[in-house]
Design a protein around this motif. Structure first.
Motif, PDB file in Angstrom:
ATOM      1  N   THR A  29       0.919  -1.233  -0.112  1.00 47.89           N
ATOM      2  CA  THR A  29       0.108   0.079  -0.153  1.00 47.89           C
ATOM      3  C   THR A  29       0.896   1.250  -0.099  1.00 47.89           C
ATOM      4  O   THR A  29       2.118   1.060  -0.002  1.00 47.89           O
ATOM      5  CB  THR A  29      -0.964   0.071   1.212  1.00 47.89           C
ATOM      6  N   THR A  30       0.198   2.401   0.095  1.00 47.54           N
ATOM      7  CA  THR A  30       1.078   3.785   0.027  1.00 47.54           C
ATOM      8  C   THR A  30       0.733   4.539   1.522  1.00 47.54           C
ATOM      9  O   THR A  30       1.013   5.439   1.534  1.00 47.54           O
ATOM     10  CB  THR A  30       0.234   4.811  -1.011  1.00 47.54           C
ATOM     11  N   ASP A  31       0.602   3.274   2.410  1.00 40.84           N
ATOM     12  CA  ASP A  31       0.252   3.822   3.811  1.00 40.84           C
ATOM     13  C   ASP A  31       1.458   4.489   4.469  1.00 40.84           C
ATOM     14  O   ASP A  31       1.372   5.271   5.298  1.00 40.84           O
ATOM     15  CB  ASP A  31      -0.366   2.783   4.679  1.00 40.84           C
ATOM     16  N   ASP A  86       0.803  -7.703  -6.984  1.00 36.42           N
ATOM     17  CA  ASP A  86       2.323  -7.356  -6.640  1.00 36.42           C
ATOM     18  C   ASP A  86       3.360  -8.578  -6.858  1.00 36.42           C
ATOM     19  O   ASP A  86       4.538  -8.192  -6.782  1.00 36.42           O
ATOM     20  CB  ASP A  86       2.044  -7.124  -5.016  1.00 36.42           C
ATOM     21  N   ALA A 125       5.673   0.707  -3.623  1.00 37.28           N
ATOM     22  CA  ALA A 125       5.001   1.627  -2.847  1.00 37.28           C
ATOM     23  C   ALA A 125       5.286   2.905  -3.650  1.00 37.28           C
ATOM     24  O   ALA A 125       4.401   3.748  -3.770  1.00 37.28           O
ATOM     25  CB  ALA A 125       5.358   1.475  -1.383  1.00 37.28           C
ATOM     26  N   LYS A 128       3.366   3.203  -6.934  1.00 39.10           N
ATOM     27  CA  LYS A 128       1.819   3.176  -6.530  1.00 39.10           C
ATOM     28  C   LYS A 128       1.243   4.636  -6.121  1.00 39.10           C
ATOM     29  O   LYS A 128       0.438   5.120  -6.356  1.00 39.10           O
ATOM     30  CB  LYS A 128       1.498   2.130  -5.669  1.00 39.10           C
ATOM     31  N   SER A 129       2.335   5.180  -5.464  1.00 37.23           N
ATOM     32  CA  SER A 129       1.915   6.622  -5.160  1.00 37.23           C
ATOM     33  C   SER A 129       1.645   7.730  -6.129  1.00 37.23           C
ATOM     34  O   SER A 129       1.299   8.757  -5.999  1.00 37.23           O
ATOM     35  CB  SER A 129       2.923   7.285  -4.116  1.00 37.23           C
ATOM     36  N   TYR A 136      -5.125   2.227  -8.655  1.00 40.86           N
ATOM     37  CA  TYR A 136      -4.255   1.862  -7.056  1.00 40.86           C
ATOM     38  C   TYR A 136      -5.410   0.686  -6.387  1.00 40.86           C
ATOM     39  O   TYR A 136      -5.011  -0.072  -6.222  1.00 40.86           O
ATOM     40  CB  TYR A 136      -4.168   2.965  -6.353  1.00 40.86           C
ATOM     41  N   GLU A 137      -6.618   1.154  -6.580  1.00 43.71           N
ATOM     42  CA  GLU A 137      -7.633   0.397  -5.587  1.00 43.71           C
ATOM     43  C   GLU A 137      -7.990  -1.012  -6.431  1.00 43.71           C
ATOM     44  O   GLU A 137      -8.110  -1.931  -5.749  1.00 43.71           O
ATOM     45  CB  GLU A 137      -8.862   0.863  -5.532  1.00 43.71           C
ATOM     46  N   ILE A 140      -4.800  -2.996  -5.606  1.00 48.20           N
ATOM     47  CA  ILE A 140      -4.843  -3.821  -4.434  1.00 48.20           C
ATOM     48  C   ILE A 140      -5.748  -4.931  -4.120  1.00 48.20           C
ATOM     49  O   ILE A 140      -5.188  -5.877  -3.793  1.00 48.20           O
ATOM     50  CB  ILE A 140      -5.320  -2.434  -3.499  1.00 48.20           C
ATOM     51  N   ASN A 144      -4.437  -8.678  -3.308  1.00 47.95           N
ATOM     52  CA  ASN A 144      -4.946  -9.645  -2.132  1.00 47.95           C
ATOM     53  C   ASN A 144      -4.798 -10.875  -2.056  1.00 47.95           C
ATOM     54  O   ASN A 144      -5.046 -11.709  -2.926  1.00 47.95           O
ATOM     55  CB  ASN A 144      -6.196  -9.342  -1.806  1.00 47.95           C
TER      56      ASN A 144
END
Ligand code: HEC
Length: 144
Positions: A29-31, A86, A125, A128-129, A136-137, A140, A144
């Motif tokens: 993720t980009t968290d 990924d 990451a 993806k930013s 992006y969604e 993701i 999963n």
């Protein structure tokens, strides 16, 4: 032709990507801002010469270069990188397509000797930013 190569490569990489080490945590993720920063540094040191500073890839990237090889595609969400999960992206960066796909002569050499799995994931990451939120969604979900 380009589409055909993509389809074939996805099929082969899907099988190969099972060799990617089990302690990777997908989806990426980009968290984490730290991860994105680390990814940016690793990208600028290893990838920028071909994929360019803004991740836009080579000019006229859908064509081939003077010796018939594919040019570096964009990684910023305008190409089709976001269609790969990924595991697949990690494997492309780690091994390079040429090693993953039989009889394919690619110019991107894998980075398995230069980058750790963690660094590769940080680059993901960072990439993806740049992606628009819907891509992006979507990606993701696939990862999963
Ligand atoms: C020598 C030029 C070059 C360098 C350096 C390079 N690439 Fe590539 N990359 C390419 C080319 C060319 C392709 C198209 C596949 C092929 O022909 O091997 C590609 C394909 C990719 C793909 C698949 C994209 C897609 O949409 O299918 C990803 C992801 C990627 N590169 C990431 C990276 C990352 C991350 C780095 C740095 C760690 C990097 N590349 C370094 C040239 C390069």
């Amino acid at each position: 032709m380009y589409k055909l190569i993509s389809l074939i490569t996805v099929f082969f990489i899907y099988n190969m990507s099972n060799t990617v080490s089990a302690h990777n945590h997908f989806p990426i993720t980009t968290d984490s801002k730290l991860m994105i920063e680390r990814g940016k540094i690793a990208y600028n040191n290893n990838c920028v010469s071909c994929h360019m500073i803004n991740l836009a890839g080579a000019e006229d990237w859908k064509g081939v270069d003077e010796d018939g090889h594919r040019k570096a595609p964009p990684l910023n969400g305008t190409g089709h990188t976001w269609h790969h999960d990924d595991k697949t992206l990690h494997a492309i960066i780690k091994y390079g397509l040429a090693k993953l796909v039989k009889n394919y002569e690619g110019k991107m050499i894998g980075f398995e000797d230069k980058l750790s799995d963690k660094e590769i994931d940080s680059i993901l990451a960072y990439l993806k930013s740049f992606w628009p939120i819907e891509k992006y969604e979507y990606q993701i979900q696939m990862s999963n």
